[in-house]
Scaffold this motif. Structure first.
Motif, PDB file in Angstrom:
ATOM      1  N   PRO A   1      39.608  46.704  41.735  1.00 32.63           N
ATOM      2  CA  PRO A   1      40.168  45.437  42.211  1.00 32.63           C
ATOM      3  C   PRO A   1      41.693  45.382  42.061  1.00 32.63           C
ATOM      4  O   PRO A   1      42.268  46.092  41.232  1.00 32.63           O
ATOM      5  CB  PRO A   1      39.523  44.406  41.275  1.00 32.63           C
ATOM      6  N   SER A   2      42.314  44.539  42.876  1.00 35.12           N
ATOM      7  CA  SER A   2      43.752  44.240  42.714  1.00 35.12           C
ATOM      8  C   SER A   2      43.999  42.839  43.255  1.00 35.12           C
ATOM      9  O   SER A   2      43.317  42.396  44.186  1.00 35.12           O
ATOM     10  CB  SER A   2      44.611  45.265  43.468  1.00 35.12           C
TER      11      SER A   2
ATOM     12  N   ASN B   1      44.091  41.974  46.810  1.00 35.69           N
ATOM     13  CA  ASN B   1      43.735  43.300  47.371  1.00 35.69           C
ATOM     14  C   ASN B   1      44.978  44.018  47.914  1.00 35.69           C
ATOM     15  O   ASN B   1      44.943  44.635  48.981  1.00 35.69           O
ATOM     16  CB  ASN B   1      42.661  43.153  48.466  1.00 35.69           C
TER      17      ASN B   1
ATOM     18  N   GLU C   1      49.641  41.190  36.755  1.00 36.44           N
ATOM     19  CA  GLU C   1      48.364  41.511  37.399  1.00 36.44           C
ATOM     20  C   GLU C   1      48.434  42.876  38.084  1.00 36.44           C
ATOM     21  O   GLU C   1      47.428  43.580  38.175  1.00 36.44           O
ATOM     22  CB  GLU C   1      47.968  40.406  38.375  1.00 36.44           C
TER      23      GLU C   1
ATOM     24  N   ARG D   1      30.642  47.943  42.764  1.00 37.12           N
ATOM     25  CA  ARG D   1      31.293  46.755  42.183  1.00 37.12           C
ATOM     26  C   ARG D   1      32.025  45.965  43.263  1.00 37.12           C
ATOM     27  O   ARG D   1      32.613  46.525  44.162  1.00 37.12           O
ATOM     28  CB  ARG D   1      32.311  47.211  41.115  1.00 37.12           C
ATOM     29  N   GLN D   2      31.960  44.662  43.168  1.00 41.02           N
ATOM     30  CA  GLN D   2      32.756  43.837  44.086  1.00 41.02           C
ATOM     31  C   GLN D   2      33.065  42.502  43.421  1.00 41.02           C
ATOM     32  O   GLN D   2      32.389  42.095  42.477  1.00 41.02           O
ATOM     33  CB  GLN D   2      32.009  43.586  45.412  1.00 41.02           C
ATOM     34  N   THR D   3      34.076  41.831  43.934  1.00 36.75           N
ATOM     35  CA  THR D   3      34.369  40.460  43.536  1.00 36.75           C
ATOM     36  C   THR D   3      33.459  39.578  44.375  1.00 36.75           C
ATOM     37  O   THR D   3      33.583  39.550  45.602  1.00 36.75           O
ATOM     38  CB  THR D   3      35.847  40.132  43.832  1.00 36.75           C
TER      39      THR D   3
ATOM     40  N   ARG E   1      32.421  35.979  45.332  1.00 36.24           N
ATOM     41  CA  ARG E   1      32.929  34.609  45.192  1.00 36.24           C
ATOM     42  C   ARG E   1      31.879  33.560  45.536  1.00 36.24           C
ATOM     43  O   ARG E   1      32.207  32.400  45.756  1.00 36.24           O
ATOM     44  CB  ARG E   1      34.186  34.442  46.062  1.00 36.24           C
TER      45      ARG E   1
ATOM     46  N   TYR F   1      36.907  35.860  39.883  1.00 34.03           N
ATOM     47  CA  TYR F   1      38.068  35.492  39.068  1.00 34.03           C
ATOM     48  C   TYR F   1      38.405  34.009  39.267  1.00 34.03           C
ATOM     49  O   TYR F   1      38.356  33.508  40.390  1.00 34.03           O
ATOM     50  CB  TYR F   1      39.307  36.291  39.500  1.00 34.03           C
TER      51      TYR F   1
ATOM     52  N   ASN G   1      41.581  32.789  37.927  1.00 34.52           N
ATOM     53  CA  ASN G   1      42.702  33.216  37.114  1.00 34.52           C
ATOM     54  C   ASN G   1      43.901  32.305  37.059  1.00 34.52           C
ATOM     55  O   ASN G   1      44.825  32.585  36.306  1.00 34.52           O
ATOM     56  CB  ASN G   1      43.237  34.535  37.689  1.00 34.52           C
TER      57      ASN G   1
ATOM     58  N   SER H   1      35.220  44.445  50.403  1.00 35.06           N
ATOM     59  CA  SER H   1      36.612  44.458  50.862  1.00 35.06           C
ATOM     60  C   SER H   1      36.972  45.868  51.360  1.00 35.06           C
ATOM     61  O   SER H   1      36.313  46.844  50.997  1.00 35.06           O
ATOM     62  CB  SER H   1      37.529  44.048  49.717  1.00 35.06           C
TER      63      SER H   1
ATOM     64  N   ARG I   1      39.682  49.209  52.004  1.00 32.75           N
ATOM     65  CA  ARG I   1      40.734  49.962  51.312  1.00 32.75           C
ATOM     66  C   ARG I   1      41.544  50.745  52.338  1.00 32.75           C
ATOM     67  O   ARG I   1      41.030  51.109  53.394  1.00 32.75           O
ATOM     68  CB  ARG I   1      40.135  50.965  50.304  1.00 32.75           C
TER      69      ARG I   1
END
Ligand SMILES: Cc1cc2nc3c(=O)[nH]c(=O)nc-3n(C[C@H](O)[C@H](O)[C@H](O)COP(=O)(O)O)c2cc1C
Length: 323
Positions: free
Chosen positions: A18-19, A22, A54, A112-114, A116, A270, A272, A309, A311
């Motif tokens: 993750p970033s 993204n 971050e 793995r993923q975020t 939501r 997140y 955050n 997402s 890349r």
């Protein structure tokens, strides 16, 4: 000397991490006995992340993943941080070792993923919370479990989010990194694709117009507080200091945590903003009696997966084959 194909295989996994927004703020270089991860400050977020806090968390995630992947391909790894602030690089030495055990977290890197989504009203098993704590390996993670505890966070989230969403520069930066439809998201290979947040597709012009004029502090607060209501637990990652090494370490620990959650069938995302606004962060530290600087607020629970997402292509993140 590590073979080119091993270097490429490791980088292919490391870029899955993750970033913030993204942005994928990293570059990779091959070195004689390993590889090097270098920040790409052209992909930083001057408004949302002016200190690059971050950004360095993301680099920590990439470093941890490179080490897990190195282990999977039979290499013992050692990490060293070289240089200071803007000159920094994270060096990972790789030494072939046929006795090494394959890390089980490797198989969760691509999954793995975020997520939501709103999560199910289903508590997390105590043994799974223990496994997540264990994944942190002694790092400070405070859990808020159940709605009574979780709701203690809502005033900080609402306040920080309102500050961000009322800032036109924050919104402009967000719009810059939004990818409003699949064509744009695939073409750029980065940014926040609407489908990953369960939103419909738009053209860039109408999408930007909607975000600018109809997504407000109030509407975002409503969305985030609804998410919080539909959350089984929140984990706050804290560090004793608030320096570059703390940020990289947070990313490394968080990546193990996120992969472990994925393995347990738990989703995470997140919330955050309280870590991003200094005055809210400091008050949250005090009022909740946190044991250090909060770096990440992660919600956990059970739900369906969402769209993954995108890349960038691997050769866009390789600086040199420097050997
Ligand atoms: C340090 C950091 C902060 C993040 N902050 C947020 C956030 O505030 N809200 C959010 O929805 N996602 C946040 N994300 C998640 C990224 O948007 C996500 O990792 C990126 O879009 C790529 O998607 P993926 O995690 O599903 O691969 C954050 C990720 C990182 C590493």
């Amino acid at each position: 000397m590590i073979p080119d194909d091993i270097f490429l295989k490791i980088v292919r996994r490391a870029i899955k991490v993750p970033s913030g927004h993204n942005t994928q703020p990293w570059l990779f270089a091959k070195e004689s006995n390993g590889l090097c991860i270098i920040p790409d400050f052209s992909r930083s977020l001057p408004v949302a992340d002016p200190e690059h806090r971050e950004l360095f968390i993301s680099l920590g995630c990439a470093a941890e993943t490179a080490m897990i992947a190195g282990g999977f391909y039979g290499y013992r790894t050692v990490l060293k941080i070289n240089g200071l602030s803007t000159d920094i690089s994270i060096k990972i030495s790789l030494q072939k070792d046929d006795t090494i055990e394959q890390p089980e977290l490797f198989s969760y890197i691509n999954v793995r993923q975020t997520t939501r989504n709103l999560y199910a009203d289903k508590p997390i098993l105590a043994e799974d919370i223990a496994a997540l704590k264990n994944a942190g390996g002694g790092y400070n993670i405070r859990f808020f479990i159940g709605q009574n505890e979780i709701q203690k966070l809502s005033p900080f989230i609402a306040e920080a989010n309102a500050i961000q969403m009322s800032n036109p520069k924050f919104k402009s930066e967000l719009i810059h990194w939004m990818r409003f439809n699949e064509k744009e998201a695939m073409h750029k290979g980065d940014g926040l694709y609407t489908a990953c947040s369960g939103l419909p597709s738009f053209g860039r012009v109408p999408g930007s117009f909607v975000l600018k004029n109809f997504v407000t502090a109030k509407s975002e607060n409503k969305r985030l507080l609804k998410q919080l209501e539909k959350t089984a637990a929140v984990a706050i990652f804290t560090t004793p200091g608030n320096e570059l090494e703390n940020w990289i370490q947070t990313g490394m620990v968080f990546q193990r945590f996120a992969l472990t959650a994925t393995k347990l069938g738990l989703n995470h995302s997140y919330i955050n903003s309280p870590c991003q606004i200094t005055q809210v962060r400091d008050r949250m530290m005090n009022d909740l009696g946190l044991d250090g600087f909060p770096q990440l607020l992660i919600r956990l629970g059970y739900s369906q997966k969402m769209h993954s997402s995108f890349r960038r292509r691997i050769h866009d993140v390789i600086l040199t084959l420097n050997y």
